[in-house]
Design a protein around this motif. Structure first.
Motif, short mmCIF file in Angstrom:
data_model
loop_
_atom_site.label_atom_id
_atom_site.label_comp_id
_atom_site.label_asym_id
_atom_site.label_seq_id
_atom_site.Cartn_x
_atom_site.Cartn_y
_atom_site.Cartn_z
N SER A 1 0.85 -1.19 0.00
CA SER A 1 0.00 0.00 0.00
C SER A 1 0.89 1.24 0.00
N SER B 1 -9.04 5.62 6.32
CA SER B 1 -9.54 4.33 6.82
C SER B 1 -9.03 4.11 8.24
N HIS C 1 -4.57 -1.92 -0.89
CA HIS C 1 -5.49 -0.84 -1.24
C HIS C 1 -5.19 -0.41 -2.67
N GLU D 1 -3.96 5.73 0.02
CA GLU D 1 -4.53 6.02 1.33
C GLU D 1 -3.90 7.30 1.91
#
Length: 386
Positions: free
Chosen positions: A244, A255, A318, A322
């Motif tokens: 990620s 998140s 992901h 993020e």
């Protein structure tokens, strides 16, 4: 003598008689002379000065298509040769002719950005001046020559996370995050060094502890174009796996996992005995809100290119980039991203992280992502060969 001839004779006789009663000066043309024309210009203001031997009887007007300035000087003759007239970019040509016998007409073919403003007469000892004010709607300014950005190597700061007394996350088989990411960072440096157009600085090249704020300051010291922090993730759920990429968020994490990860990474300084609450003036400036600059968008572009290259070879946790409040990413003017290469808490991924082959694969993906970002986002100043 016929009646017609008689009437013609009488009419001529009357006119001749009247002429003898009028003074000669009533028919004489006044002797005004145009002696000189001077032009003057200063910024947006300009002036035409007509020197005459006497006070002028004049009329000034303009004509369109093309733009012309017309000056009628009544009962005036031309005593000026126009040879020394400086146009100064005000008009293209000037023409003259006698109009209706005793009117000197001057026609100035104006440049399209010159407009007629006002007129005035000024009396001097030996002559009079008719001053015609003009305005320039397009003032030619001496602008500094735009220099092309200096071509130079792109400076990349590689930041292997943790180090020294801060081991980072530790896997089931005792693999420390600090060791794995240092190895990947060194491989990435080697690949960038071999690519034309890059220069690399590492925040740490050995097993030492570097406070988070010091890592940011290093990037500013070397005026980095790109900052990439390399980590290996961990989670209580040992089945979670995948890579990620994160960038800074000033509005909260995207998140729960992102918030948890940011908290864990930001707590690294506590292990080294550093308080994040004591920031000097320099650090306060370093931690400026990214929303004040376009750096957040640049960081997004960098992260997107990196994650797309990671996705070509590895499972991605992901698919989107993020965001969370990572202290190490808080540079107001340097595109910055944090890469979680894999989950060291997952036994299978821990095993892969220990191998040179996997580390090299991650370094390749990071190298390709950084290179692509630089080619697309800062092509005007880099020396990278695609």
């Amino acid at each position: 003598m016929t009646n017609h001839n008689r009437r013609t004779f009488i009419r001529r006789l009357i006119l001749a008689s009247c002429a003898t009663l009028l003074p000669v000066s009533a028919f004489a043309v006044q002797g005004n002379e145009l002696e000189e024309i001077r032009s003057y210009r200063n910024g947006s203001k300009a002036q035409l000065t007509l020197k005459l031997s006497q006070t002028p009887n004049y009329k000034v007007f303009t004509l369109k298509n093309p733009d012309r300035l017309v000056v009628d000087l009544h009962q005036t003759k031309n005593a000026y040769g126009f040879k020394s007239l400086n146009k100064l970019g005000l008009f293209k040509e000037v023409r003259w002719a006698m109009h209706h016998g005793d009117t000197l007409r001057l026609v100035f073919d104006l440049e399209n950005h010159i407009a007629f403003s006002t007129t005035s007469v000024h009396k001097n000892t030996h002559n009079d001046e008719l001053r015609i004010e003009l305005t320039d709607s397009v003032v030619v300014q001496h602008k500094p020559v735009a220099r092309k950005p200096e071509k130079r190597d792109i400076l990349v700061v590689i930041d292997p996370g943790h180090g020294g007394k801060d081991p980072g996350a530790t896997g089931k088989h005792g693999t420390h995050e600090k060791d794995v990411v240092l190895s990947i960072g060194r491989m990435l440096r080697q690949k960038l060094d071999r690519s034309h157009g890059f220069k690399v600085v590492m925040t740490r090249d050995k097993d030492v502890f570097i406070p988070l704020r010091e890592r940011v300051i290093i990037a500013h010291k070397y005026k980095a174009d790109v900052f990439v922090s390399v980590h290996a993730d961990a989670c209580d759920d040992r089945t979670v796996k995948g890579s990620s990429v994160y960038i800074l968020s000033n509005k909260g994490a995207t998140s729960v996992m992102a918030r948890r990860l940011a908290n864990r990474e930001n707590n690294s300084d506590l292990i080294g005995g550093v308080s994040l609450n004591t920031k000097d003036n320099m650090l306060a400036k370093v931690l400026l809100d990214l929303s004040q600059t376009g750096t957040l968008q640049a960081s997004t572009d960098l992260a997107n290119t990196v994650i797309s290259n990671l996705a070509k070879t590895e499972k991605i946790l992901h698919k989107r980039v993020e965001r969370a409040a990572f202290a190490v990413l808080k540079s107001p003017d340097i595109p910055s991203a944090l890469v979680e290469t894999a989950f060291i808490s997952n036994p299978r991924e821990e095993k892969k992280l220990r191998t040179k082959a996997f580390q090299n694969k991650i370094a390749d993906a990071l190298h390709d992502g950084i290179k692509r970002y630089c080619l697309e986002s800062i092509p005007e100043r880099n020396l990278i060969i695609s």
